[in-house]
Design an enzyme around this catalytic site. Structure first.
Site, PDB file in Angstrom:
ATOM      1  N   TYR A 138       0.823  -1.217   0.000  1.00 32.23           N
ATOM      2  CA  TYR A 138       0.000   0.000   0.000  1.00 32.23           C
ATOM      3  C   TYR A 138       0.861   1.273   0.000  1.00 32.23           C
ATOM      4  O   TYR A 138       0.428   2.298  -0.527  1.00 32.23           O
ATOM      5  CB  TYR A 138      -1.014  -0.024   1.154  1.00 32.23           C
ATOM      6  N   ARG A 146       1.364   1.912  -3.569  1.00 29.20           N
ATOM      7  CA  ARG A 146       0.133   2.461  -4.169  1.00 29.20           C
ATOM      8  C   ARG A 146       0.001   3.946  -3.813  1.00 29.20           C
ATOM      9  O   ARG A 146      -0.353   4.766  -4.626  1.00 29.20           O
ATOM     10  CB  ARG A 146      -1.121   1.737  -3.634  1.00 29.20           C
ATOM     11  N   GLN A 163     -15.046   3.271  -6.112  1.00 29.32           N
ATOM     12  CA  GLN A 163     -14.374   2.104  -5.519  1.00 29.32           C
ATOM     13  C   GLN A 163     -12.888   2.393  -5.369  1.00 29.32           C
ATOM     14  O   GLN A 163     -12.156   1.599  -4.796  1.00 29.32           O
ATOM     15  CB  GLN A 163     -14.556   0.890  -6.435  1.00 29.32           C
ATOM     16  N   ASN A 164     -12.457   3.540  -5.912  1.00 27.08           N
ATOM     17  CA  ASN A 164     -11.027   3.844  -5.912  1.00 27.08           C
ATOM     18  C   ASN A 164     -10.585   4.366  -4.561  1.00 27.08           C
ATOM     19  O   ASN A 164     -11.297   5.130  -3.901  1.00 27.08           O
ATOM     20  CB  ASN A 164     -10.705   4.862  -7.004  1.00 27.08           C
ATOM     21  N   HIS A 208     -14.312   1.753  -0.811  1.00 32.44           N
ATOM     22  CA  HIS A 208     -13.228   0.846  -0.414  1.00 32.44           C
ATOM     23  C   HIS A 208     -12.129   1.539   0.381  1.00 32.44           C
ATOM     24  O   HIS A 208     -11.029   1.018   0.477  1.00 32.44           O
ATOM     25  CB  HIS A 208     -12.646   0.159  -1.665  1.00 32.44           C
ATOM     26  N   GLY A 253     -15.535   2.902 -15.849  1.00 29.30           N
ATOM     27  CA  GLY A 253     -14.257   2.232 -15.588  1.00 29.30           C
ATOM     28  C   GLY A 253     -14.257   1.210 -14.479  1.00 29.30           C
ATOM     29  O   GLY A 253     -13.314   1.165 -13.691  1.00 29.30           O
ATOM     30  N   SER A 297     -15.084  -3.086 -13.857  1.00 27.44           N
ATOM     31  CA  SER A 297     -15.452  -4.355 -14.475  1.00 27.44           C
ATOM     32  C   SER A 297     -16.714  -4.943 -13.827  1.00 27.44           C
ATOM     33  O   SER A 297     -17.239  -5.949 -14.295  1.00 27.44           O
ATOM     34  CB  SER A 297     -14.291  -5.350 -14.352  1.00 27.44           C
TER      35      SER A 297
HETATM   36  P1  OAD Z   1     -11.042  -3.551 -12.636  1.00 27.41           P
HETATM   37  O1  OAD Z   1      -9.581  -3.600 -12.899  1.00 27.41           O
HETATM   38  O2  OAD Z   1     -11.727  -4.822 -12.274  1.00 27.41           O
HETATM   39  O3  OAD Z   1     -11.806  -2.953 -13.908  1.00 27.41           O
HETATM   40  C1  OAD Z   1     -11.323  -1.803 -14.557  1.00 27.41           C
HETATM   41  C2  OAD Z   1     -12.247  -1.455 -15.685  1.00 27.41           C
HETATM   42  O4  OAD Z   1     -11.780  -0.238 -16.241  1.00 27.41           O
HETATM   43  C3  OAD Z   1     -12.278  -2.494 -16.796  1.00 27.41           C
HETATM   44  O5  OAD Z   1     -13.626  -2.732 -17.197  1.00 27.41           O
HETATM   45  C4  OAD Z   1     -11.512  -1.806 -17.936  1.00 27.41           C
HETATM   46  O6  OAD Z   1     -11.995  -2.146 -19.243  1.00 27.41           O
HETATM   47  C5  OAD Z   1     -11.787  -0.349 -17.651  1.00 27.41           C
HETATM   48  N1  OAD Z   1     -10.785   0.594 -18.164  1.00 27.41           N
HETATM   49  C6  OAD Z   1      -9.477   0.400 -18.434  1.00 27.41           C
HETATM   50  N2  OAD Z   1      -8.900   1.535 -18.860  1.00 27.41           N
HETATM   51  C7  OAD Z   1      -9.873   2.484 -18.873  1.00 27.41           C
HETATM   52  C8  OAD Z   1      -9.910   3.876 -19.192  1.00 27.41           C
HETATM   53  N3  OAD Z   1      -8.826   4.549 -19.590  1.00 27.41           N
HETATM   54  N4  OAD Z   1     -11.096   4.522 -19.074  1.00 27.41           N
HETATM   55  C9  OAD Z   1     -12.211   3.874 -18.644  1.00 27.41           C
HETATM   56  N5  OAD Z   1     -12.223   2.578 -18.329  1.00 27.41           N
HETATM   57  C10 OAD Z   1     -11.078   1.884 -18.425  1.00 27.41           C
HETATM   58  O7  OAD Z   1     -11.264  -2.426 -11.505  1.00 27.41           O
HETATM   59  P2  OAD Z   1     -12.543  -2.168 -10.570  1.00 27.41           P
HETATM   60  O8  OAD Z   1     -13.786  -2.609 -11.241  1.00 27.41           O
HETATM   61  O9  OAD Z   1     -12.448  -0.780 -10.096  1.00 27.41           O
HETATM   62  O10 OAD Z   1     -11.099  -3.510  -4.527  1.00 27.41           O
HETATM   63  O11 OAD Z   1     -12.230  -3.138  -9.383  1.00 27.41           O
HETATM   64  C11 OAD Z   1     -13.116  -3.161  -8.302  1.00 27.41           C
HETATM   65  C12 OAD Z   1     -12.372  -3.494  -7.044  1.00 27.41           C
HETATM   66  O12 OAD Z   1     -11.570  -4.659  -7.249  1.00 27.41           O
HETATM   67  C13 OAD Z   1     -11.341  -2.465  -6.641  1.00 27.41           C
HETATM   68  O13 OAD Z   1     -11.901  -1.369  -5.927  1.00 27.41           O
HETATM   69  C14 OAD Z   1     -10.414  -3.241  -5.758  1.00 27.41           C
HETATM   70  C15 OAD Z   1     -10.276  -4.473  -6.619  1.00 27.41           C
HETATM   71  O14 OAD Z   1      -9.958  -5.633  -6.020  1.00 27.41           O
HETATM   72  C16 OAD Z   1     -10.403  -3.653  -3.392  1.00 27.41           C
HETATM   73  O15 OAD Z   1      -9.178  -3.603  -3.344  1.00 27.41           O
HETATM   74  C17 OAD Z   1     -11.267  -3.871  -2.196  1.00 27.41           C
END
Ligand code: OAD
Length: 233
Positions: free
Chosen positions: A58, A61, A91-92, A109, A175, A177
């Site tokens: 962290y 990060r 979630q960021n 988060h 952004g 998944s």
């Molecule tokens: P993910 O890495 O799962 O998903 C990221 C999403 O962003 C994907 O759908 C990509 O296609 C998209 N993406 C990539 N580049 C992009 C851009 N320039 N503009 C827009 N979209 C883009 O990340 P999260 O869904 O945020 O939790 O993940 C959710 C949680 O999983 C996080 O908060 C974290 C992780 O484990 C914890 O640590 C508790």
């Protein structure tokens, strides 16, 4: 003259929101979890077993977040506050929405720039700089940990986030998944007649009908969204 009520726009953001700021997403190829086993760095068990490794993960990060800047997507989202009552649910764990000037940001988060007591979750401390060290303690004498939600921990902010989602006039997903719950379930709280926009360069599986997918990165996607939202004013 009566003030016209501004439509309530709620944006649910994920790692893709900050990708153009140079911060890694989690599940893309070259994503953050590719290089790590989440159970080694982002669980209460990891903290018990190897707190030093968790701190190092962290700290790296936090250093990246402090070196990054908000991108055009963050900035355009803040500009929407001119015409809309904007609430961001992120979630960021970075602070780029706040640094872009957004006024209402709910962190599901946690926040990497804060440390938390490991015995009292309400005892928070702003971290000075990027490094949180072993031996730094809260006022009760317990080791400080990063103020982030780990896998297997509860998500205390999910209830206010669900309330915001159910109160939206317009919902925007940027952004993420949508693979991590309970955050991914927030869409279920959005009333059926509320328009939902999705900004992501990749196809995302959503069961809800009628979602408008703007298949772009965040900066360009929010620019297009801003154009499309003119019809709501
Ligand atoms: P993910 O890495 O799962 O998903 C990221 C999403 O962003 C994907 O759908 C990509 O296609 C998209 N993406 C990539 N580049 C992009 C851009 N320039 N503009 C827009 N979209 C883009 O990340 P999260 O869904 O945020 O939790 O993940 C959710 C949680 O999983 C996080 O908060 C974290 C992780 O484990 C914890 O640590 C508790």
């Amino acid at each position: 003259m009566l003030d016209k009520k501004r439509p309530h726009l709620v944006a649910l953001t994920g790692a893709g929101m900050s990708a153009e700021s140079g911060l890694q997403t989690f599940r893309d190829a070259d994503g953050l979890w590719e290089g790590y086993n989440v159970y080694d760095v982002a669980t209460p068990e990891a903290w018990q077993k190897n707190p030093q490794l968790v701190q190092e993960f962290y700290n790296a990060r936090r250093k990246a977040v402090l070196e990054a800047n908000p991108n055009q997507g963050h900035i355009l989202l803040r500009e929407l506050e001119h015409d809309f009552d904007v609430d961001i649910i992120t979630q960021n764990i970075d602070n780029l929405h706040e640094r872009a000037g957004s006024n209402k940001v709910l962190h599901l988060h946690g926040e990497i720039t804060f440390a938390r007591s490991s015995v009292d979750p309400d005892l928070l401390y702003k971290i000075d700089g990027w490094e949180l060290k072993m031996g730094q303690k809260c006022k009760l004498g317990s080791q400080l940990r990063p103020h982030v939600v780990w896998f297997g921990e509860s998500v205390p902010m999910i209830e206010p986030a669900a309330r915001l989602s159910s109160d939206a006039d317009i919902y925007v997903v940027i952004g993420t998944s949508l693979q991590v719950y309970p955050a991914a379930g927030l869409l279920n709280y959005v009333p059926k007649d509320v328009p939902v926009f999705l900004i992501d360069p990749k196809p995302i599986s959503i069961t809800r009908k009628g979602v408008v997918h703007i298949q772009e990165k965040a900066a360009e996607g929010v620019r297009i969204l801003k154009e499309q939202l003119k019809t709501f004013l």
